[in-house]
Design a protein around this motif. Structure first.
Motif, short mmCIF file in Angstrom:
data_model
loop_
_atom_site.label_atom_id
_atom_site.label_comp_id
_atom_site.label_asym_id
_atom_site.label_seq_id
_atom_site.Cartn_x
_atom_site.Cartn_y
_atom_site.Cartn_z
N LEU A 174 -31.79 0.90 -105.84
CA LEU A 174 -30.90 1.34 -104.85
C LEU A 174 -30.92 2.94 -104.36
O LEU A 174 -31.00 3.81 -105.44
N GLN A 175 -30.76 3.28 -103.47
CA GLN A 175 -30.62 4.70 -102.93
C GLN A 175 -29.54 4.97 -101.90
O GLN A 175 -30.12 4.99 -100.69
N PRO A 176 -28.37 4.79 -102.21
CA PRO A 176 -27.20 5.14 -101.24
C PRO A 176 -27.23 6.76 -100.79
O PRO A 176 -27.58 7.60 -101.44
N PHE A 177 -26.82 6.66 -99.45
CA PHE A 177 -26.75 7.97 -98.88
C PHE A 177 -25.25 8.27 -98.24
O PHE A 177 -24.59 7.50 -98.00
N GLN A 178 -24.79 9.61 -98.63
CA GLN A 178 -23.47 9.84 -97.84
C GLN A 178 -23.90 10.41 -96.69
O GLN A 178 -24.62 11.52 -96.52
N ILE A 179 -23.32 9.92 -95.61
CA ILE A 179 -23.63 10.23 -94.24
C ILE A 179 -22.40 10.83 -93.59
O ILE A 179 -21.11 10.13 -93.87
N GLU A 180 -22.36 11.96 -92.97
CA GLU A 180 -21.22 12.60 -92.51
C GLU A 180 -20.43 12.10 -91.05
O GLU A 180 -19.75 12.64 -90.51
N PRO B 233 -14.20 7.65 -84.49
CA PRO B 233 -15.42 8.68 -84.40
C PRO B 233 -15.01 9.74 -85.47
O PRO B 233 -16.07 10.24 -86.04
N GLY B 234 -13.98 10.09 -85.97
CA GLY B 234 -13.71 10.91 -87.16
C GLY B 234 -13.89 10.11 -88.44
O GLY B 234 -13.09 9.95 -89.21
N ALA B 235 -15.05 9.82 -88.95
CA ALA B 235 -15.29 8.83 -90.04
C ALA B 235 -16.59 9.43 -90.78
O ALA B 235 -17.54 9.76 -90.12
N ILE C 253 -17.78 2.66 -94.30
CA ILE C 253 -17.18 3.61 -93.72
C ILE C 253 -15.79 3.98 -94.05
O ILE C 253 -14.87 2.75 -94.46
N TRP C 254 -15.44 5.26 -94.27
CA TRP C 254 -13.99 5.52 -94.19
C TRP C 254 -13.51 6.70 -93.05
O TRP C 254 -14.32 7.36 -92.56
N GLU C 255 -12.32 6.59 -92.69
CA GLU C 255 -11.67 7.56 -91.70
C GLU C 255 -11.39 8.79 -92.45
O GLU C 255 -10.93 8.64 -93.67
N TYR C 256 -11.91 9.92 -92.03
CA TYR C 256 -11.42 11.02 -92.55
C TYR C 256 -9.75 11.28 -92.59
O TYR C 256 -9.05 11.23 -91.44
N THR D 229 -8.69 14.60 -92.44
CA THR D 229 -8.91 15.65 -91.36
C THR D 229 -10.20 15.64 -90.85
O THR D 229 -11.34 15.71 -91.72
N PRO D 230 -10.52 15.18 -89.53
CA PRO D 230 -11.95 14.88 -89.15
C PRO D 230 -12.80 16.38 -89.41
O PRO D 230 -12.42 17.43 -88.87
N GLN D 231 -13.87 16.47 -89.85
CA GLN D 231 -14.98 17.35 -89.96
C GLN D 231 -16.03 17.13 -89.50
O GLN D 231 -16.79 16.03 -89.25
N PRO D 232 -16.62 18.14 -88.65
CA PRO D 232 -17.98 18.09 -88.25
C PRO D 232 -19.23 17.92 -89.18
O PRO D 232 -18.95 18.51 -90.19
N PRO D 233 -20.25 17.40 -88.78
CA PRO D 233 -21.41 17.37 -89.71
C PRO D 233 -22.03 18.38 -90.07
O PRO D 233 -21.86 19.50 -89.17
N GLN D 234 -22.55 18.86 -90.98
CA GLN D 234 -23.13 20.22 -91.53
C GLN D 234 -24.41 20.00 -91.94
O GLN D 234 -24.91 18.84 -92.54
N ASN D 235 -25.29 20.93 -91.92
CA ASN D 235 -26.64 20.82 -92.41
C ASN D 235 -27.41 19.54 -91.61
O ASN D 235 -27.19 19.32 -90.34
N SER D 236 -27.84 18.77 -92.55
CA SER D 236 -28.84 17.48 -91.94
C SER D 236 -27.54 16.38 -91.41
O SER D 236 -27.82 15.44 -91.02
N GLY D 237 -26.22 16.38 -92.20
CA GLY D 237 -25.36 15.57 -92.24
C GLY D 237 -25.50 14.46 -93.16
O GLY D 237 -24.58 13.52 -93.27
N ALA D 238 -26.61 14.20 -93.85
CA ALA D 238 -26.99 13.19 -94.85
C ALA D 238 -27.60 13.89 -95.95
O ALA D 238 -28.73 13.26 -96.34
#
Length: 211
Positions: A37-43, A59-61, A6-9, A11-20
């Motif tokens: 391996l199958q990593p996912f980027q999750i918003e 929360p903004g991460a 996990i990384w902190e934004y 500038t916090p951004q809301p999830p878009q679309n499915s979020g992942a």
């Protein structure tokens, strides 16, 4: 199974679309025949009950979730009684084998490398977890962060050996008129999400039934 880096934004951004929606496939060892391996980027931040307490997660991460899609470890599904109403006893068997700990640890390293790269710098205020780790510390983080990838399969595998449940026509060995048509019949878990192959299994069952 999957963990979470996990990384902190900035500038916090809301999830878009499915979020992942961003994912990729990789090998923990170049000698493997297919990616494991199958990593996912999750918003949003993605933690377990353990890592959520160990780390100060804002929360903004956002997350890159190291995912292991070809685990060596196996679990068990057992009956608790003879009645159809009796619940099943499920042991997922996460990370029982050292090979899976090694692969998931390598995936944590890979995800940290990506998240801390120059290409991601505009989205990163700080790395929240796991931070710089090596050896046993990464393995312990992988254990603490491990959670289901929510695509269980292979509990009623297709085949002809003593552990097989269905044959090539999806019929249950030894029980006339009973078929199984879902991800449980896979003899080996597919690389990636199981939805598409499960649809194909269902379509095959329909073809057999309408003959």
């Amino acid at each position: 199974m999957v963990a979470g880096c996990i990384w902190e934004y900035k500038t916090p951004q809301p999830p878009q679309n499915s979020g992942a929606e961003a994912t990729f496939f990789w090998k923990s060892d170049s000698s493997l025949d297919t990616p494991d391996l199958q990593p996912f980027q999750i918003e949003v931040p993605y933690t377990t009950e353990v890592t959520g307490k160990k780390f100060d997660v804002p929360p903004g991460a956002w997350t890159i979730a190291p995912g292991l899609v070809r685990p060596v470890s196996t679990g068990q599904v057992r009956r608790t009684g003879a009645s159809p109403a009796d619940t099943a006893l499920i042991d997922s068997g996460f990370l029982k084998e050292q090979a899976d700990i090694d692969a998931l640890s390598r995936c944590v390293e890979l995800c940290r490398e990506i998240g801390n790269s120059d290409a991601m710098a505009e989205f990163v205020k700080r790395e929240v977890m796991p931070g710089p780790m090596t050896g046993k510390d990464i393995a312990n983080f992988a254990r603490d962060g491990a959670i289901s990838y929510f695509h269980e399969s292979c509990t009623c595998k297709m085949g002809t050996d003593d552990m097989s449940v269905v044959d090539g026509s999806l019929a249950v060995h030894g029980i006339e008129g009973l078929m199984i048509a879902d991800a449980s019949v896979m003899p080996r878990v597919t690389t990636g999400n199981t939805m598409a192959p499960t649809v194909i299994i269902g379509e095959r069952a329909a073809d057999i039934l309408i003959r």
